[in-house]
Write an enzyme that holds these catalytic residues in place. Sequence first.
Site, PDB file in Angstrom:
ATOM      1  N   HIS A  42      41.519  42.892  37.674  1.00 32.08           N
ATOM      2  CA  HIS A  42      41.621  44.101  38.494  1.00 32.08           C
ATOM      3  C   HIS A  42      40.660  45.137  37.926  1.00 32.08           C
ATOM      4  O   HIS A  42      40.859  45.638  36.823  1.00 32.08           O
ATOM      5  CB  HIS A  42      43.061  44.621  38.462  1.00 32.08           C
ATOM      6  N   GLU A  69      40.536  41.899  42.033  1.00 35.01           N
ATOM      7  CA  GLU A  69      41.368  42.899  42.691  1.00 35.01           C
ATOM      8  C   GLU A  69      40.704  44.262  42.578  1.00 35.01           C
ATOM      9  O   GLU A  69      40.171  44.609  41.521  1.00 35.01           O
ATOM     10  CB  GLU A  69      42.753  42.955  42.040  1.00 35.01           C
ATOM     11  N   HIS A 213      53.091  39.531  41.218  1.00 34.08           N
ATOM     12  CA  HIS A 213      53.570  40.786  40.643  1.00 34.08           C
ATOM     13  C   HIS A 213      54.967  40.590  40.071  1.00 34.08           C
ATOM     14  O   HIS A 213      55.928  40.364  40.792  1.00 34.08           O
ATOM     15  CB  HIS A 213      53.585  41.947  41.632  1.00 34.08           C
TER      16      HIS A 213
END
Length: 260
Positions: A42, A69, A213
């Site tokens: 990310h 991400e 997640h």
Amino acid sequence: MKLGVNIDHVAVLREARKVNDPDILNALYVATQNGADQITIHLREDRRHIQDADAYAIMKYSNVGVNLECSINRAILDIVTDLKPHRTTLVPEKREEVTTEGGLDVVGHEDEIAYAIELLHDYLIPVSLFIDPTIEAVEKSKELGAEMVELHTGAFANLYAMLSSSLPHSNHSIKELELPRHELSIRLEKSILAIDEAAKHAKKIGLEVAAGHGLNYHNVHEMMKIAEITELNIGQSIVARSIFSGLGEAVKEMKRLTSR
């Protein structure tokens, strides 16, 4: 099941002392040598862990696909189009958050997301949208032109942890979930059903389906029951386990748990 190993938290540890230890490329190598089918990173606007140089190095040296991400911030998207990852997953982002707190608001930010998808497609980069597990969000993702959705499993993971771990007895107990066990169990079942229904609908309308997640060694079996989910992106729990077992063994064990 495809296992995407998120190595952001290796960079979190490195950034705690602003040194090159642990080396993110060592993490890349060990993860891919021990079962990672994909590397997920990310690139945040605040650069709290993964840095631009990390992203370029990972793209250069990874021998598996890289799922990058990012937010819909234009400056970040310009970097992503230069990197040309194997896939970009668009995620919501707030500077004050500890971690990504929910799925993209695909209705409220429809125009900005549509622009980001169009830009990435211009560079032949496939797009996944990180969304809450609702039928509305799935349908809007398809309408916007995404090839894939990643279903946000955070609510499920929080409920599971409050029921089945020491979290309620720690300083990090989730106050709004300090409820009777039967109430938590009902909510947990509803959260699993929501993920299952969203995954089935996404597959039905032609979207690939990932989930991620808060997934860990204790709760991932619930996601393995949903046939429409073909990819899991897992990071923090693997890096946490690696402190005690080593990264290679941590990845191997998660790969075993996510194999069909």
